[in-house]
Design a protein around this motif. Structure first.
Motif, mmCIF file in Angstrom:
data_model
loop_
_atom_site.group_PDB
_atom_site.id
_atom_site.type_symbol
_atom_site.label_atom_id
_atom_site.label_comp_id
_atom_site.label_asym_id
_atom_site.label_seq_id
_atom_site.Cartn_x
_atom_site.Cartn_y
_atom_site.Cartn_z
ATOM 1 N N VAL A 79 21.346 -32.787 -27.195
ATOM 2 C CA VAL A 79 22.110 -31.583 -26.866
ATOM 3 C C VAL A 79 21.246 -30.374 -27.194
ATOM 4 N N ARG A 361 29.330 -33.839 -28.276
ATOM 5 C CA ARG A 361 28.889 -32.854 -27.294
ATOM 6 C C ARG A 361 29.880 -31.693 -27.195
ATOM 7 N N GLN A 365 29.312 -27.351 -28.731
ATOM 8 C CA GLN A 365 29.442 -26.103 -27.975
ATOM 9 C C GLN A 365 30.045 -24.985 -28.822
ATOM 10 N N GLN A 370 26.843 -25.146 -33.532
ATOM 11 C CA GLN A 370 25.517 -24.983 -32.939
ATOM 12 C C GLN A 370 24.568 -24.275 -33.905
#
Length: 478
Positions: A79, A361, A365, A370
């Motif tokens: 990712v 995943r 986001q 992150q």
């Protein structure tokens, strides 16, 4: 003594350490068993914290001037993690390990230090005063300290009989340096329904300006014994399985099989011998963490050994190398294991793994998630343990690159000395007692008072007396 420090292994870790010693006036012998430097790219990315360390030594600009080293992004389990300039000053760069080794070799040679090649270590004895190393070619080197930077199959580690616990390799994947036709430049990780996958990372360009890529292939049937050579047909079949006919192999520069072995030595220090880089920790090469973690080992250990050689190291300073870098290495091993599970390296297509991956995943986001992952993979999440309670939030972390008027913090650190930022100009008398190893700066600057170690980490900040921190990290006042 023949030298203050003997470094065994002339890879990125060993040569970074050699540069630290040259900068601080520590006599150094650098040896390697290979007759010449390897031409294999191996690692391909340099993370933000490593780039900061190179910048703090004045090496970043000349390194980037060696060729096309594009900005790239980190990733966690495939990712992407975009660069946030508000959090990390320097974005990831695609600089192959072979380029870094070549750059350091020339940089050290220009300053009179040449690696002694064809030096295969066969014996090691230490006592209270020195380490004696013997080599297959009959040479003997006596040094005050020895650093093992001789890789995953470290001879030093074997001679020490140092415990190297962990997980043995259970599968192999293919890593290759290639030139491709038809590959989307933005493509990083691709999976198909059968569990086969491919990862692509930029490696700059060849002399003709054509883009080079690091290709990693895995999935069902890909795990073969390491000693079996990787063929062009095997690479072509792997590309076809994942991409169909749209991506073609134009050139194969080199390929090898790598395993998912994950190990770490129990102790980074054995008397006068220290383990660093792959000699201390091995894992899957995800995010170039092996090379970057090894270079950070060198930055951490270099100034401490220099302090011991020059006679001002406080008691237990050398022990802080293990206390700080062993947890950092363990953290890298943990995140690599998590990534390998989420990426389904074996191509099992296990429904539980797939469900965990899809959940991950979605979480990745979220901005906070992150940011956390980007800090982890960039090397910026490390906070070294420091003495005291109620510590300032900056203590133990990389120093911010503050603008002090005529210079920035990273420029001050090029001296290889400690830095006491004294904006209110109140610590002149205290700083004078350590002025042979710590520079005072930042008078009148808009910043908090702080003490920065030579490796760029804050070891004191706030309004209390900096004298205890100076004594703890920089020894007795002169």
């Amino acid at each position: 003594m023949d030298t203050d420090v003997l470094i065994v292994g002339a890879g990125p870790t060993g040569m970074t350490l050699a540069n630290e010693f040259l900068m601080t006036g520590v006599s150094t012998v650098l040896v390697d068993k290979l007759p010449q430097r390897s031409d294999l790219s191996k690692a391909g990315g340099v993370q933000s914290r490593t780039l900061e360390g190179l910048d703090q030594r004045g090496l970043l600009e000349p390194l980037l001037a060696t060729g096309d080293h594009p900005v790239t992004t980190g990733h966690f389990a495939g990712v992407p993690l975009p660069h946030d300039p508000d959090r990390h000053r320097l974005p990831w760069r695609a600089v192959p390990q072979v380029v870094i080794e070549g750059f350091f070799e020339q940089h050290l040679a220009a300053r009179g230090l040449h690696a002694r090649r064809n030096h295969e270590l066969v014996g090691l004895v230490q006592d209270d005063d020195q380490v004696t190393a013997t080599f297959a070619n009959g040479a003997t080197v006596r040094s005050r300290y020895l650093v093992a930077a001789d890789g995953a199959h470290s001879t030093v580690r074997s001679l020490l009989r140092a415990a190297f616990p962990g997980q043995p390799g259970t599968l192999t994947i293919i890593a290759a340096d290639v030139r491709l036709e038809g590959a989307d430049p933005s493509t990083s990780h691709t999976w198909n329904e059968d569990g086969h996958w491919a990862a692509l990372f930029p490696l700059g360009t060849d002399p003709q300006g054509r883009p080079l890529r690091r290709l990693v292939l895995g999935g069902p049937g890909r795990s073969l014994p390491r000693e079996i050579p990787v063929t062009k047909d095997e690479i072509r079949h792997g590309l076809s399985t994942v991409f169909g006919s749209r991506v073609q192999l134009s050139e194969l520069r080199y390929a090898r099989r790598i395993t998912n072995a994950s190990r770490q030595v129990e102790h980074y220090r054995h008397g006068r011998v220290f383990l660093a880089g792959d000699a201390a920790h091995v894992h899957l090469p995800l995010g170039a963490q092996g090379m970057n973690t090894g270079i950070q080992d060198a930055f951490n250990l270099g100034w401490k050994l220099a302090a011991a050689v020059h006679g001002w190291a406080p008691e237990n300073l050398l022990d802080t190398y293990h206390a700080e870098r062993h947890p950092a290495g363990a953290a890298a091993l943990r995140n690599v294991r998590a990534q390998s599970l989420l990426m389904d390296w074996a191509g099992t297509r296990d429904p539980e793994v797939l469900a965990a991956r899809e959940t991950f995943r979605a979480l990745a986001q979220l901005p906070d998630v992150q940011n956390h992952l980007a800090d982890l993979m960039s090397g910026m999440a490390i906070r070294y343990p420091m003495p005291g309670t109620g510590l300032h939030p900056l203590v133990g972390r990389p120093a911010p690159d503050l603008d002090l008027g005529p210079v920035r913090v990273h420029e001050l650190l090029r001296s290889g000395r400690g830095i006491l930022l004294d904006p209110a100009d109140t610590h002149a008398k205290v700083a004078d007692s350590w002025s042979d190893r710590v520079d005072r700066a930042g008078q009148g600057a808009d910043t908090e008072p702080m003490l920065i170690r030579p490796d760029g980490y804050v070891c004191w900040a706030g309004t209390d007396n900096p004298e205890p921190a100076l004594a703890h990290w920089f020894g007795e006042p002169r």
